[in-house]
Write an enzyme that holds these catalytic residues in place. Sequence first.
Site, PDB file in Angstrom:
ATOM      1  N   MET A 293       0.956  -1.220  -0.147  1.00  0.00           N
ATOM      2  CA  MET A 293      -0.121  -0.030  -0.022  1.00  0.00           C
ATOM      3  C   MET A 293       0.897   1.288   0.113  1.00  0.00           C
ATOM      4  SD  MET A 293      -3.403  -0.776   2.010  1.00  0.00           S
ATOM      5  CE  MET A 293      -2.830  -0.779   3.532  1.00  0.00           C
ATOM      6  N   GLY A 294       2.394   0.971  -0.393  1.00  0.00           N
ATOM      7  CA  GLY A 294       3.283   2.227  -0.470  1.00  0.00           C
ATOM      8  C   GLY A 294       3.558   2.627   0.650  1.00  0.00           C
TER       9      GLY A 294
ATOM     10  N   GLN B 146     -10.372  -2.694   2.854  1.00  0.00           N
ATOM     11  CA  GLN B 146      -9.738  -3.024   3.916  1.00  0.00           C
ATOM     12  C   GLN B 146      -9.566  -2.331   5.109  1.00  0.00           C
ATOM     13  OE1 GLN B 146      -5.979  -4.076   1.862  1.00  0.00           O
ATOM     14  NE2 GLN B 146      -5.102  -3.817   3.817  1.00  0.00           N
TER      15      GLN B 146
ATOM     16  N   MET C 206       8.895  -2.245  11.904  1.00  0.00           N
ATOM     17  CA  MET C 206       8.567  -1.314  11.158  1.00  0.00           C
ATOM     18  C   MET C 206       7.033  -1.420  10.596  1.00  0.00           C
ATOM     19  SD  MET C 206      12.103  -0.691   9.418  1.00  0.00           S
ATOM     20  CE  MET C 206      13.522  -0.484   9.893  1.00  0.00           C
ATOM     21  N   SER C 207       6.628  -0.171  10.245  1.00  0.00           N
ATOM     22  CA  SER C 207       5.307  -0.153   9.743  1.00  0.00           C
ATOM     23  C   SER C 207       4.950   1.533   9.206  1.00  0.00           C
ATOM     24  CB  SER C 207       4.155  -0.225  10.806  1.00  0.00           C
ATOM     25  OG  SER C 207       2.793   0.191  10.479  1.00  0.00           O
TER      26      SER C 207
ATOM     27  N   GLU D  31       5.748 -11.030   7.981  1.00  0.00           N
ATOM     28  CA  GLU D  31       5.279 -11.658   9.283  1.00  0.00           C
ATOM     29  C   GLU D  31       4.554 -10.701  10.254  1.00  0.00           C
ATOM     30  OE1 GLU D  31       7.997 -14.427  10.620  1.00  0.00           O
ATOM     31  OE2 GLU D  31       7.466 -15.854   9.087  1.00  0.00           O
ATOM     32  N   LYS D  32       4.850  -9.312   9.969  1.00  0.00           N
ATOM     33  CA  LYS D  32       4.308  -8.250  11.184  1.00  0.00           C
ATOM     34  C   LYS D  32       2.737  -8.614  11.076  1.00  0.00           C
ATOM     35  CE  LYS D  32       3.621  -3.901  10.410  1.00  0.00           C
ATOM     36  NZ  LYS D  32       2.153  -3.878  10.740  1.00  0.00           N
ATOM     37  N   ASP D  33       2.283  -8.771   9.620  1.00  0.00           N
ATOM     38  CA  ASP D  33       0.857  -8.966   9.510  1.00  0.00           C
ATOM     39  C   ASP D  33       0.646 -10.604   9.558  1.00  0.00           C
ATOM     40  OD1 ASP D  33      -0.058  -6.297   9.384  1.00  0.00           O
ATOM     41  OD2 ASP D  33       1.355  -6.330   7.705  1.00  0.00           O
TER      42      ASP D  33
ATOM     43  N   HIS E 219       9.455  -3.398   3.733  1.00  0.00           N
ATOM     44  CA  HIS E 219       8.855  -3.714   2.368  1.00  0.00           C
ATOM     45  C   HIS E 219      10.201  -4.181   1.517  1.00  0.00           C
ATOM     46  CE1 HIS E 219       5.730  -0.704   3.451  1.00  0.00           C
ATOM     47  NE2 HIS E 219       5.006  -1.733   2.987  1.00  0.00           N
TER      48      HIS E 219
HETATM   49  O1  PAF Z   1      -0.090  -5.855   3.956  1.00  0.00           O
HETATM   50  C1  PAF Z   1      -0.505  -4.687   3.091  1.00  0.00           C
HETATM   51  O2  PAF Z   1       0.259  -3.934   2.826  1.00  0.00           O
HETATM   52  C2  PAF Z   1      -1.809  -4.838   2.511  1.00  0.00           C
HETATM   53  O3  PAF Z   1      -2.734  -5.777   3.163  1.00  0.00           O
HETATM   54  C3  PAF Z   1      -1.920  -5.724   0.989  1.00  0.00           C
HETATM   55  C4  PAF Z   1      -1.324  -7.021   1.489  1.00  0.00           C
HETATM   56  C5  PAF Z   1      -0.730  -4.962   0.274  1.00  0.00           C
HETATM   57  C6  PAF Z   1      -3.469  -5.611   0.550  1.00  0.00           C
HETATM   58  O4  PAF Z   1      -3.917  -4.316   0.302  1.00  0.00           O
END
Ligand code: PAF
Length: 254
Positions: free
Chosen positions: A26-27, A57, A180-181, A144-146, A33
């Site tokens: 999502m940039g 989402q 990191m987020s 894995e943070k998410d 990332h």
């Molecule tokens: O983890 C993210 O950044 C988002 O949930 C994803 C996987 C790009 C979906 O929008």
Amino acid sequence: MKVFDELDAWRDYRAGREAPGFIPTMGALHPGHLSLVQRGVAENPWTVASIFVNPAQFNDPADLRAYPRQVDADLAQLETAGVEAVLLPNEKALYPDEYRYRLSESELSRRLCGAHRPGHFDGVLTVVLKLLNLVRPASAYFGEKDYQQLQLIRGMAEAFFLQTRIVGCPIVREVDGLAMSSRNLRLDPEQRRTAPQLHRVITTAGGPGEAVAALADLGFEVDYVEDVDDRRFAAARLGEVRLIDNVPLVEPAP
Ligand code: PAF
């Protein structure tokens, strides 16, 4: 690096090529990332990324509005990291159905973060399925943070016989332990000083109850701390900013 906002042009470019590696984002890219991108570039003949802030989402419109956007800086980082193509679709292109179709999961998506963000994971699964169908990657990389998101995407890939290998990559942390987020950009200096305590507390507390109490004392508004299958999951807010983290409860054998 090629940037595609038109999906027809993307389909033409993709046609006849072997399957790439893929990093959906999502940039507001950070080193977490970039660790996914590096792995994608190392493991695949060519690599594709996407940048799309997915309205489906976000259960909270204010959170969607406040989500950091820095497309030019993101594109520069992706190019330096060796990405060949970036999908940058707009909402109309990605949702020609105007959100009529939605993929849903009925168990795991309702627990942990799902219990506090109704519809969030259905929105994630829907957009990830769309993106995987557009890119048709050999491997797709997720952090894995998410962790809950990763588990749900793995489950979706299995349930719908997707041809993509879903790869989970370790959390990248700041030196003080904060995962990191992109949302960390929204912490004010005092919140930023408190934020690493989330990781410290869930790593050191004896049980979830103890962790909740310690976090509340530090000024967090705690959504949950839960131990599930040898992993501790937590989500807590500092002001408007919601932070999540997870740690293994049993260290893997060396
Ligand atoms: O983890 C993210 O950044 C988002 O949930 C994803 C996987 C790009 C979906 O929008």
